[in-house]
Motif scaffolding. Structure first.
Motif, mmCIF file in Angstrom:
data_model
loop_
_atom_site.group_PDB
_atom_site.id
_atom_site.type_symbol
_atom_site.label_atom_id
_atom_site.label_comp_id
_atom_site.label_asym_id
_atom_site.label_seq_id
_atom_site.Cartn_x
_atom_site.Cartn_y
_atom_site.Cartn_z
ATOM 1 N N ARG A 302 0.841 -1.186 0.000
ATOM 2 C CA ARG A 302 0.000 0.000 0.000
ATOM 3 C C ARG A 302 0.884 1.246 0.000
ATOM 4 N NH1 ARG A 302 -4.127 -2.483 4.494
ATOM 5 N NH2 ARG A 302 -2.099 -3.074 5.362
ATOM 6 N N ALA A 303 0.304 2.390 -0.299
ATOM 7 C CA ALA A 303 1.091 3.583 -0.621
ATOM 8 C C ALA A 303 2.075 3.994 0.459
ATOM 9 C CB ALA A 303 0.149 4.739 -0.933
ATOM 10 N N ASP A 304 1.798 3.654 1.727
ATOM 11 C CA ASP A 304 2.690 4.093 2.800
ATOM 12 C C ASP A 304 3.525 2.954 3.368
ATOM 13 O OD1 ASP A 304 0.558 2.753 3.922
ATOM 14 O OD2 ASP A 304 0.315 4.142 5.618
ATOM 15 N N GLU A 305 3.561 1.815 2.661
ATOM 16 C CA GLU A 305 4.364 0.681 3.131
ATOM 17 C C GLU A 305 5.482 0.398 2.127
ATOM 18 O OE1 GLU A 305 2.288 -2.574 5.029
ATOM 19 O OE2 GLU A 305 0.435 -1.397 5.148
ATOM 20 N N MET A 306 5.700 -0.845 1.756
ATOM 21 C CA MET A 306 6.782 -1.161 0.842
ATOM 22 C C MET A 306 6.419 -0.794 -0.597
ATOM 23 S SD MET A 306 8.732 -4.509 2.173
ATOM 24 C CE MET A 306 9.012 -4.841 3.919
ATOM 25 N N HIS A 307 7.446 -0.749 -1.439
ATOM 26 C CA HIS A 307 7.242 -0.377 -2.837
ATOM 27 C C HIS A 307 6.898 -1.588 -3.703
ATOM 28 C CE1 HIS A 307 9.830 2.698 -1.028
ATOM 29 N NE2 HIS A 307 9.412 3.535 -1.959
ATOM 30 N N GLN A 308 7.544 -2.716 -3.437
ATOM 31 C CA GLN A 308 7.395 -3.906 -4.267
ATOM 32 C C GLN A 308 7.202 -5.137 -3.384
ATOM 33 O OE1 GLN A 308 11.258 -3.924 -6.174
ATOM 34 N NE2 GLN A 308 10.420 -3.106 -8.065
ATOM 35 N N ALA A 309 6.577 -6.163 -3.947
ATOM 36 C CA ALA A 309 6.514 -7.485 -3.309
ATOM 37 C C ALA A 309 6.611 -8.522 -4.422
ATOM 38 C CB ALA A 309 5.219 -7.671 -2.522
ATOM 39 N N PHE A 310 7.526 -9.457 -4.279
ATOM 40 C CA PHE A 310 7.695 -10.491 -5.292
ATOM 41 C C PHE A 310 6.389 -11.243 -5.530
ATOM 42 C CE2 PHE A 310 12.156 -10.472 -3.597
ATOM 43 C CZ PHE A 310 12.766 -10.024 -4.755
ATOM 44 N N ASN A 311 6.113 -11.511 -6.784
ATOM 45 C CA ASN A 311 4.911 -12.271 -7.141
ATOM 46 C C ASN A 311 5.277 -13.754 -7.196
ATOM 47 O OD1 ASN A 311 2.648 -13.456 -8.305
ATOM 48 N ND2 ASN A 311 2.235 -11.695 -9.606
ATOM 49 N N PHE A 312 5.274 -14.398 -6.026
ATOM 50 C CA PHE A 312 5.656 -15.806 -5.972
ATOM 51 C C PHE A 312 4.573 -16.729 -6.499
ATOM 52 C CE2 PHE A 312 8.595 -14.228 -2.528
ATOM 53 C CZ PHE A 312 9.741 -14.387 -3.279
ATOM 54 N N ASN A 326 -4.800 -16.799 -15.384
ATOM 55 C CA ASN A 326 -5.503 -16.418 -14.165
ATOM 56 C C ASN A 326 -4.597 -15.679 -13.186
ATOM 57 O OD1 ASN A 326 -7.875 -17.542 -15.082
ATOM 58 N ND2 ASN A 326 -7.608 -19.483 -13.999
ATOM 59 N N VAL A 327 -3.365 -16.169 -12.986
ATOM 60 C CA VAL A 327 -2.508 -15.536 -11.996
ATOM 61 C C VAL A 327 -2.072 -14.146 -12.456
ATOM 62 C CG1 VAL A 327 -0.251 -16.425 -12.754
ATOM 63 C CG2 VAL A 327 -0.660 -15.978 -10.335
ATOM 64 N N VAL A 328 -1.869 -13.961 -13.747
ATOM 65 C CA VAL A 328 -1.534 -12.629 -14.251
ATOM 66 C C VAL A 328 -2.689 -11.671 -13.983
ATOM 67 C CG1 VAL A 328 -1.129 -11.279 -16.343
ATOM 68 C CG2 VAL A 328 0.154 -13.383 -15.945
ATOM 69 N N ALA A 329 -3.902 -12.094 -14.331
ATOM 70 C CA ALA A 329 -5.071 -11.232 -14.129
ATOM 71 C C ALA A 329 -5.306 -10.941 -12.646
ATOM 72 C CB ALA A 329 -6.304 -11.888 -14.747
ATOM 73 N N GLU A 330 -5.221 -11.967 -11.808
ATOM 74 C CA GLU A 330 -5.448 -11.770 -10.374
ATOM 75 C C GLU A 330 -4.390 -10.863 -9.756
ATOM 76 O OE1 GLU A 330 -5.393 -15.748 -8.958
ATOM 77 O OE2 GLU A 330 -7.297 -16.290 -9.926
ATOM 78 N N SER A 331 -3.163 -11.022 -10.184
ATOM 79 C CA SER A 331 -2.075 -10.227 -9.631
ATOM 80 C C SER A 331 -2.232 -8.758 -10.003
ATOM 81 C CB SER A 331 -0.723 -10.752 -10.131
ATOM 82 O OG SER A 331 -0.536 -12.095 -9.770
ATOM 83 N N LEU A 332 -2.507 -8.496 -11.263
ATOM 84 C CA LEU A 332 -2.678 -7.112 -11.690
ATOM 85 C C LEU A 332 -3.870 -6.469 -10.992
ATOM 86 C CD1 LEU A 332 -1.940 -7.502 -15.504
ATOM 87 C CD2 LEU A 332 -0.503 -6.345 -13.817
ATOM 88 N N ALA A 333 -4.945 -7.214 -10.832
ATOM 89 C CA ALA A 333 -6.121 -6.660 -10.158
ATOM 90 C C ALA A 333 -5.820 -6.340 -8.697
ATOM 91 C CB ALA A 333 -7.289 -7.639 -10.263
ATOM 92 N N ALA A 334 -5.123 -7.253 -8.014
ATOM 93 C CA ALA A 334 -4.806 -7.033 -6.599
ATOM 94 C C ALA A 334 -3.901 -5.828 -6.418
ATOM 95 C CB ALA A 334 -4.151 -8.281 -6.007
ATOM 96 N N ASN A 335 -2.878 -5.711 -7.245
ATOM 97 C CA ASN A 335 -1.941 -4.604 -7.087
ATOM 98 C C ASN A 335 -2.521 -3.285 -7.583
ATOM 99 O OD1 ASN A 335 -0.293 -6.589 -6.118
ATOM 100 N ND2 ASN A 335 1.448 -6.079 -7.398
ATOM 101 N N ASP A 336 -3.312 -3.338 -8.661
ATOM 102 C CA ASP A 336 -3.978 -2.123 -9.113
ATOM 103 C C ASP A 336 -4.868 -1.561 -8.006
ATOM 104 O OD1 ASP A 336 -2.760 -2.340 -11.554
ATOM 105 O OD2 ASP A 336 -4.537 -3.056 -12.637
ATOM 106 N N GLY A 337 -5.418 -2.455 -7.197
ATOM 107 C CA GLY A 337 -6.297 -2.021 -6.112
ATOM 108 C C GLY A 337 -5.604 -1.184 -5.060
ATOM 109 N N VAL A 338 -4.267 -1.269 -4.975
ATOM 110 C CA VAL A 338 -3.525 -0.451 -4.003
ATOM 111 C C VAL A 338 -2.575 0.513 -4.713
ATOM 112 C CG1 VAL A 338 -3.707 -2.162 -2.171
ATOM 113 C CG2 VAL A 338 -1.737 -2.233 -3.729
#
Length: 585
Positions: A302-312, A326-338
């Motif tokens: 989130r905007a006030d925490e870390m910049h990146q998190a590995f997509n394991f 599916n994992v590409v779509a889910e990952s982009l949606a989750a990160n776009d949300g923050v």
């Protein structure tokens, strides 16, 4: 279909000047290259990689076209877990050099416009750390022991561990100490090896000391930190039992996270670190190692925490179109949300190299390693798929990490002598799990020199033995050779920068017979074995099936993981433009 010369020089002539994200936001699109210092380059000829060796090979990274490098730990350590057992967070292990050597490496990298990220290992230290040695010498209930998780044992004589937690390296997560009076005493917690006691992050003294460590390296001008096992810092109050294994991506059970992972208290720690980094120049970053599903990993960035998190989750996904889609779509949606980029990765120092694991069909234990007597991967198939997977990954918006040697197509070393193994899981598992040494073997730089150019001494063995065929993968053997894996990486990285793919937006492309893939609500191109996406003016087709698939009419090929004609062959990925959109934006 038309084809184009996709060497970096040719692309430069076609595409015009490079352009990327604003400097303060470099991390949102960066390609970052991981260096495992013991195995990158040996500057003094003792068989172990070191900081001067890295400095001497930085031109390779500049030529490759990466934006930054990440150094795995180079701190003083007994090396019981490959340097992740840190004895001093604010020094350099003499085996790797000196602080002056580090400063020289940093300065040279910055001259080459390569940023430098260093490893921070805050969950645990070495049992040789001065603070833990003091804790062992102190009494139960002392301030020294309060820096760690010391507890009385269960049972009438305290002979049972305080809870049922197991180590990530097999066996119990607790070790009993002998007190000053020579009697069995308290137990201390170690989520990994007994030589790696966990810090107690509920103690303000621990937090203060790590802030001093952050400042120490920030003041030396490092560009950020990759934070090891960051989601384990805070444990659930009372350290309750959890009679389940916790390997791989950590999932909640009945809505509850394991008590040693992803507790709410970690977020305030990350916010405090972000505030500290932001007091510098606004360009220093934090990257989280957290084996969490995308929706939980997104909470860390989130905007006030870390910049990146590995997509394991992406790293763990097999070479199959539907799971990858599916994992590409889910990952982009989750990160776009923050409002954060997705940080893609396929290999690192902890998992089987993807050039080997894609050579198996079916499930692969990422961290278990392979021995000479185990089923072997199909090497040509694994490399073919690995090249295709990398071409897919580098076309995705966000950031990406590369692991040293993957640009050479290096396979896992699957025939290491068991006597040479150093991963602690080998002994702790009773020789059942061979561990991670196979992805950590020293790199080959030349075809015929001693140690394939890794070091300079002809009569010194490398710290892990190199396979006899490593010369064929050497940098010198691949540089300038059309079709080599090294040249493929150089081309992809150059195109990625010039077409601004890191800052782009992914769209799934459909064909006339396309529909919605069952269960994922993502349009697909009418072939369940094909991923077809667009990022700006660049389209990408990845064929994960057994039959060739046609390229669209008018496709102008920019790069391909395998030679193409009018069709994309099996296990291949192609980048192309169509119509008028044949130049970089």
């Amino acid at each position: 279909m038309t084809t184009a010369d996709s060497t970096p020089a040719a692309v430069a002539a076609q595409a015009g000047p490079p352009s990327g994200a604003a400097d303060d936001d470099w991390w949102r699109t960066a390609v970052i290259y991981q260096i495992y210092p013991r195995s990158f380059a040996d500057g003094d000829g003792d068989g172990t990689g070191d900081l001067p060796g890295i400095t001497g090979r930085l031109d390779h990274l500049a030529d490759l076209g990466v934006d930054a490098l990440w150094l795995s730990p180079f701190y003083p350590s007994p090396q019981r877990d490959g340097g992740y057992d840190v004895a001093d967070y604010r020094a350099v292990d003499p085996r790797y050099g000196t602080l002056a050597d580090f400063d020289e490496l940093l300065a040279r990298a910055h001259e080459l416009s390569i940023r430098v990220i260093v490893d921070l290992v805050p969950n645990h230290c070495s049992s040789e750390h001065v603070a833990f040695r003091a804790a062992l010498a102190a009494a139960p209930g002392s301030d020294e022991r309060a820096l760690f998780h010391f507890r009385d044992g269960r049972g009438p004589d305290g002979s049972l561990p305080p809870n049922d937690w197991t180590s990530m390296f097999e066996g119990p997560a607790w070790t009993r100490v002998t007190e000053a009076d020579s009697r069995p005493g308290q137990w201390y917690l170690h989520l990994f090896d007994p030589s790696q006691p966990d810090w107690n992050w509920d103690n303000p003294a621990v937090r203060d000391d790590f802030e001093r460590t952050l400042r120490f390296w920030l003041d030396r001008d490092v560009d950020g930190f990759r934070v090891d096992v960051c989601d384990a810092l805070v444990k659930a109050p009372g350290l309750p039992d959890w009679p389940r294994p916790t390997h791989g991506v950590i999932e909640p059970v009945d809505g509850v996270m394991p008590p040693m992972w992803d507790q709410e208290g970690i977020h305030e720690i990350f916010r405090s670190w972000r505030r500290l980094l932001d007091t510098y120049d606004g360009r220093r970053i934090l990257c989280a190692e957290a084996w969490l599903p995308p929706e939980r990993a997104a909470r860390i960035i989130r905007a006030d925490e870390m910049h990146q998190a590995f997509n394991f989750r992406f790293l763990e996904t097999p070479w199959q179109a539907t799971p990858l889609r599916n994992v590409v779509a889910e990952s982009l949606a989750a990160n776009d949300g923050v409002g954060a980029p997705t940080t893609w990765v396929l290999s690192n120092h902890d998992v089987m190299r993807h050039a080997s694991r894609f050579g198996y069909d079916g499930h692969v234990e990422l961290e278990h390693g392979v021995g000479a007597d185990d089923p072997q991967p199909d090497r040509p198939l694994g490399l073919r798929r690995a090249r295709a997977a990398t071409a897919l990954m580098l076309a995705l918006p966000g950031s990406a990490y590369l692991y040293q040697g993957e640009e050479l197509g290096l396979p896992e070393a699957t025939a290491l002598p068991d006597a040479a193994r150093q991963d602690p899981v080998w002994e702790r598992s009773g020789h059942r799990i061979r561990g991670r040494d196979g992805c950590r073997v020293p790199l080959p730089w030349t075809e015929a020199d001693p140690a394939f150019g890794f070091g300079t001494a002809a009569d010194v063995d490398t710290w892990l033995p190199q396979p006899s065929d490593y010369g064929s993968y050497a940098v010198a053997a691949q540089r300038g050779r059309p079709g080599s894996t090294l040249e493929l990486y150089r081309t992809l990285l150059d195109l990625r920068r010039r077409y601004r793919l890191g800052e782009g937006t992914l769209k799934w492309v459909t064909s006339p017979d396309a529909g919605v893939h069952p269960g994922d609500n993502i349009p697909h191109p009418g072939n369940d074995d094909v991923l077809h996406l667009a990022n700006g003016s660049v389209e990408v087709v990845a064929n994960l099936g057994a039959q060739p698939v046609p390229l669209p009419p008018g496709a102008h090929v920019l790069a391909a993981s395998e030679p193409v004609t009018a069709d994309v062959p099996p296990d291949a990925t192609v980048w192309f433009t169509t119509g008028e959109a044949n130049t970089a934006r």
